[in-house]
Design a protein around this motif. Structure first.
Motif, PDB file in Angstrom:
ATOM      1  N   GLY A  17      29.147 -35.096  32.413  1.00  0.00           N
ATOM      2  CA  GLY A  17      29.040 -35.998  32.177  1.00  0.00           C
ATOM      3  C   GLY A  17      30.319 -36.724  31.639  1.00  0.00           C
ATOM      4  N   PHE A  18      30.668 -37.609  30.480  1.00  0.00           N
ATOM      5  CA  PHE A  18      32.141 -37.423  30.060  1.00  0.00           C
ATOM      6  C   PHE A  18      32.144 -36.458  29.402  1.00  0.00           C
ATOM      7  CE2 PHE A  18      30.822 -42.576  29.487  1.00  0.00           C
ATOM      8  CZ  PHE A  18      30.871 -42.338  30.488  1.00  0.00           C
ATOM      9  N   GLU A  19      31.902 -35.351  29.577  1.00  0.00           N
ATOM     10  CA  GLU A  19      31.646 -33.897  28.742  1.00  0.00           C
ATOM     11  C   GLU A  19      33.093 -33.260  29.699  1.00  0.00           C
ATOM     12  OE1 GLU A  19      29.525 -30.093  27.031  1.00  0.00           O
ATOM     13  OE2 GLU A  19      28.524 -32.302  27.334  1.00  0.00           O
ATOM     14  N   ASP A  20      33.907 -32.369  29.707  1.00  0.00           N
ATOM     15  CA  ASP A  20      35.140 -31.784  30.550  1.00  0.00           C
ATOM     16  C   ASP A  20      34.050 -30.580  30.231  1.00  0.00           C
ATOM     17  OD1 ASP A  20      36.813 -33.642  31.534  1.00  0.00           O
ATOM     18  OD2 ASP A  20      38.147 -33.352  29.542  1.00  0.00           O
ATOM     19  N   VAL A  21      34.012 -29.375  31.043  1.00  0.00           N
ATOM     20  CA  VAL A  21      33.663 -27.939  30.667  1.00  0.00           C
ATOM     21  C   VAL A  21      34.300 -27.548  32.233  1.00  0.00           C
ATOM     22  CG1 VAL A  21      31.106 -28.996  30.504  1.00  0.00           C
ATOM     23  CG2 VAL A  21      31.496 -28.766  32.792  1.00  0.00           C
ATOM     24  N   ALA A  22      33.655 -25.941  31.806  1.00  0.00           N
ATOM     25  CA  ALA A  22      34.598 -25.133  32.498  1.00  0.00           C
ATOM     26  C   ALA A  22      33.908 -25.196  34.304  1.00  0.00           C
ATOM     27  CB  ALA A  22      34.509 -23.848  32.303  1.00  0.00           C
ATOM     28  N   PRO A  23      34.143 -25.553  35.597  1.00  0.00           N
ATOM     29  CA  PRO A  23      33.625 -25.209  36.866  1.00  0.00           C
ATOM     30  C   PRO A  23      32.580 -24.671  36.916  1.00  0.00           C
ATOM     31  CG  PRO A  23      36.003 -25.281  37.053  1.00  0.00           C
ATOM     32  CD  PRO A  23      36.073 -25.380  35.209  1.00  0.00           C
ATOM     33  N   ALA A  24      32.756 -23.412  36.389  1.00  0.00           N
ATOM     34  CA  ALA A  24      31.648 -22.003  36.923  1.00  0.00           C
ATOM     35  C   ALA A  24      30.329 -22.496  35.940  1.00  0.00           C
ATOM     36  CB  ALA A  24      32.442 -20.975  36.391  1.00  0.00           C
ATOM     37  N   GLU A  25      30.465 -23.504  34.890  1.00  0.00           N
ATOM     38  CA  GLU A  25      29.141 -23.406  33.760  1.00  0.00           C
ATOM     39  C   GLU A  25      29.012 -24.752  34.463  1.00  0.00           C
ATOM     40  OE1 GLU A  25      29.090 -25.313  29.730  1.00  0.00           O
ATOM     41  OE2 GLU A  25      31.515 -23.761  29.585  1.00  0.00           O
ATOM     42  N   ARG A  26      29.498 -25.774  35.182  1.00  0.00           N
ATOM     43  CA  ARG A  26      29.342 -26.828  35.667  1.00  0.00           C
ATOM     44  C   ARG A  26      27.710 -27.022  35.864  1.00  0.00           C
ATOM     45  NH1 ARG A  26      28.436 -31.341  39.161  1.00  0.00           N
ATOM     46  NH2 ARG A  26      28.857 -32.995  38.275  1.00  0.00           N
ATOM     47  N   GLN A  27      27.432 -26.458  37.126  1.00  0.00           N
ATOM     48  CA  GLN A  27      26.301 -26.153  38.253  1.00  0.00           C
ATOM     49  C   GLN A  27      25.151 -25.716  37.464  1.00  0.00           C
ATOM     50  OE1 GLN A  27      26.150 -27.243  42.155  1.00  0.00           O
ATOM     51  NE2 GLN A  27      24.439 -27.887  40.819  1.00  0.00           N
ATOM     52  N   GLY A  28      25.038 -24.624  36.345  1.00  0.00           N
ATOM     53  CA  GLY A  28      24.315 -24.544  35.719  1.00  0.00           C
ATOM     54  C   GLY A  28      23.653 -24.967  34.814  1.00  0.00           C
ATOM     55  N   ARG A  29      25.124 -26.306  34.484  1.00  0.00           N
ATOM     56  CA  ARG A  29      24.358 -27.380  33.200  1.00  0.00           C
ATOM     57  C   ARG A  29      23.844 -28.717  34.361  1.00  0.00           C
ATOM     58  NH1 ARG A  29      27.448 -28.088  28.702  1.00  0.00           N
ATOM     59  NH2 ARG A  29      26.717 -29.548  28.435  1.00  0.00           N
ATOM     60  N   VAL A  30      23.928 -28.846  35.343  1.00  0.00           N
ATOM     61  CA  VAL A  30      23.308 -29.560  35.901  1.00  0.00           C
ATOM     62  C   VAL A  30      22.234 -29.273  36.727  1.00  0.00           C
ATOM     63  CG1 VAL A  30      23.519 -30.915  39.022  1.00  0.00           C
ATOM     64  CG2 VAL A  30      25.656 -30.141  37.134  1.00  0.00           C
ATOM     65  N   ASN A  31      21.587 -28.033  36.793  1.00  0.00           N
ATOM     66  CA  ASN A  31      20.158 -27.688  37.244  1.00  0.00           C
ATOM     67  C   ASN A  31      19.020 -27.339  36.017  1.00  0.00           C
ATOM     68  OD1 ASN A  31      22.103 -26.698  40.164  1.00  0.00           O
ATOM     69  ND2 ASN A  31      21.550 -24.438  39.208  1.00  0.00           N
ATOM     70  N   GLU A  32      20.180 -27.398  34.907  1.00  0.00           N
ATOM     71  CA  GLU A  32      19.333 -27.365  33.849  1.00  0.00           C
ATOM     72  C   GLU A  32      18.213 -28.605  33.796  1.00  0.00           C
ATOM     73  OE1 GLU A  32      21.098 -26.228  30.462  1.00  0.00           O
ATOM     74  OE2 GLU A  32      21.826 -24.378  30.868  1.00  0.00           O
ATOM     75  N   VAL A  33      19.458 -30.040  33.925  1.00  0.00           N
ATOM     76  CA  VAL A  33      19.534 -31.208  33.680  1.00  0.00           C
ATOM     77  C   VAL A  33      18.357 -31.490  35.162  1.00  0.00           C
ATOM     78  CG1 VAL A  33      19.445 -34.083  34.486  1.00  0.00           C
ATOM     79  CG2 VAL A  33      20.685 -32.490  33.251  1.00  0.00           C
ATOM     80  N   PHE A  34      17.763 -30.824  36.074  1.00  0.00           N
ATOM     81  CA  PHE A  34      16.993 -31.502  36.896  1.00  0.00           C
ATOM     82  C   PHE A  34      15.922 -30.354  36.928  1.00  0.00           C
ATOM     83  CE2 PHE A  34      20.337 -33.004  39.353  1.00  0.00           C
ATOM     84  CZ  PHE A  34      20.007 -34.543  39.236  1.00  0.00           C
ATOM     85  N   ALA A  35      15.554 -29.338  36.347  1.00  0.00           N
ATOM     86  CA  ALA A  35      14.676 -28.225  35.750  1.00  0.00           C
ATOM     87  C   ALA A  35      13.561 -28.751  35.166  1.00  0.00           C
ATOM     88  CB  ALA A  35      14.761 -27.050  35.538  1.00  0.00           C
ATOM     89  N   ARG A  36      14.099 -29.672  34.462  1.00  0.00           N
ATOM     90  CA  ARG A  36      13.888 -30.479  32.998  1.00  0.00           C
ATOM     91  C   ARG A  36      13.383 -32.277  33.664  1.00  0.00           C
ATOM     92  NH1 ARG A  36      18.350 -29.914  29.472  1.00  0.00           N
ATOM     93  NH2 ARG A  36      19.139 -31.569  29.539  1.00  0.00           N
ATOM     94  N   VAL A  37      13.659 -32.680  34.943  1.00  0.00           N
ATOM     95  CA  VAL A  37      13.647 -33.521  35.050  1.00  0.00           C
ATOM     96  C   VAL A  37      12.587 -33.217  36.312  1.00  0.00           C
ATOM     97  CG1 VAL A  37      15.196 -34.848  33.721  1.00  0.00           C
ATOM     98  CG2 VAL A  37      15.077 -34.555  36.233  1.00  0.00           C
ATOM     99  N   ALA A  38      12.455 -32.794  37.244  1.00  0.00           N
ATOM    100  CA  ALA A  38      11.411 -32.375  38.635  1.00  0.00           C
ATOM    101  C   ALA A  38      10.020 -33.164  38.283  1.00  0.00           C
ATOM    102  CB  ALA A  38      12.072 -30.860  38.730  1.00  0.00           C
ATOM    103  N   ASP A  39       9.549 -32.773  37.324  1.00  0.00           N
ATOM    104  CA  ASP A  39       8.177 -32.729  37.244  1.00  0.00           C
ATOM    105  C   ASP A  39       7.667 -34.661  37.806  1.00  0.00           C
ATOM    106  OD1 ASP A  39       7.090 -30.181  37.396  1.00  0.00           O
ATOM    107  OD2 ASP A  39       6.842 -30.142  36.107  1.00  0.00           O
ATOM    108  N   ARG A  40       8.806 -35.285  36.378  1.00  0.00           N
ATOM    109  CA  ARG A  40       8.668 -36.538  36.249  1.00  0.00           C
ATOM    110  C   ARG A  40      10.187 -37.339  36.955  1.00  0.00           C
ATOM    111  NH1 ARG A  40       5.884 -38.519  31.157  1.00  0.00           N
ATOM    112  NH2 ARG A  40       4.619 -36.761  30.976  1.00  0.00           N
TER     113      ARG A  40
END
Ligand code: SAM
Length: 258
Positions: A17-40
């Protein structure tokens, strides 16, 4: 072209999003988003876009015009719950098969449940994998698509190179993604909708404003139409072109492996 200092910077920083993160951390954060929204996910797509995403996905399949006269093998990267893959096999007919490759197990599980029965059961394969290192041999698909997926990938140039690698000669790639609004006034309405209404809808319908804030912010960090077209050419695609949808709210980019 990246200068070497820009390239070094992109190796050590990434955006969430608008936050700067380490590249190695980013995919994990994205995966958390889609794990949370998957059912809806499917319901929220309709609410957030007022159903427009369905028309845009129909436009993608019309522009792709998949072959209907022979066995046709399609790959939809970051294909989630199967909106694009199901449209493609429906239009391409009985000889066609599609593979969805997505990094999120919860999104794949929602897609598998959705197509476990009905006309398309057994015609869409769901495979876990990262767009940056696709688990498929070279030149194995007639067409490759990615819809609202590429902006979630950490290294977009690697993903484009991978999608080029798995395409057969004569194969076509189409990317559908949110883009830069090109119509005056519409851009202001769109800003208000994106930054105020969507996180509220996320809170009301899914109890989760944060995930939807990420989705909106990631749209704004994504390269605009002409810049992304140049990235496709850089990856090797030829006859690159793009079409704006709904005044640039979304855009489709097309390229061929020739
Ligand atoms: N294509 C579907 C659609 O249009 O409805 C889903 C789009 S959803 C906004 C983005 C998808 O990208 C999610 O399913 C997510 O798991 C997937 N994704 C994110 N990063 C990925 C990666 N590096 N490789 C493959 N899939 C990824």
């Amino acid at each position: 072209m990246n200068t070497s200092s820009e390239k070094r910077a992109s190796d050590t920083s990434a955006t969430f999003g608008f936050e700067d993160v380490a590249p190695a951390e980013r995919q994990g954060r994205v995966n958390e988003v889609f794990a949370r929204v998957a059912d809806r996910y499917d319901l929220m797509n309709d609410l957030m876009s007022g159903g427009l995403h369905r028309l845009w996905k129909d436009d993608l399949v019309s522009w792709l015009a998949p072959a209907t006269t022979r066995a046709y093998r399609h790959l939809d990267v970051a294909g989630g719950t199967g909106d694009v893959a199901s449209r493609v096999v429906h239009v391409a007919g009985p000889a066609a098969a599609a593979v969805i490759c997505d990094i999120s197990e919860p999104m794949l599980a929602a897609g598998r449940r959705r197509f476990a029965t009905g006309d398309l059961a057994g015609r869409i394969a769901f495979v876990a994998g990262n767009a940056q290192s696709l688990p498929f041999p070279d030149k194995s698909f007639d067409a490759v698509t990615i819809a609202f997926g590429i902006r979630n990938v950490t290294k977009i140039d690697m993903a484009l190179a991978e999608m080029f690698r798995v395409l057969k000669y004569g194969g076509r790639f189409i990317c559908l993604e949110f883009s830069e609004v090109t119509v005056p006034v519409l851009d202001q309405i769109y800003d208000a909708w994106s930054f105020h209404a969507i996180p509220r809808l996320g809170q009301l319908a899914a109890g989760d404003a944060e995930s939807y804030r990420y989705l909106v912010e990631s749209i704004r960090r994504f390269p605009r139409q002409d810049v992304f077209a140049a990235m496709l050419e850089q990856a090797g695609f030829e006859r690159v072109s793009y079409r704006n949808l709904t005044g640039g709210v979304a855009a489709m980019h097309s390229g061929w492996r020739l």
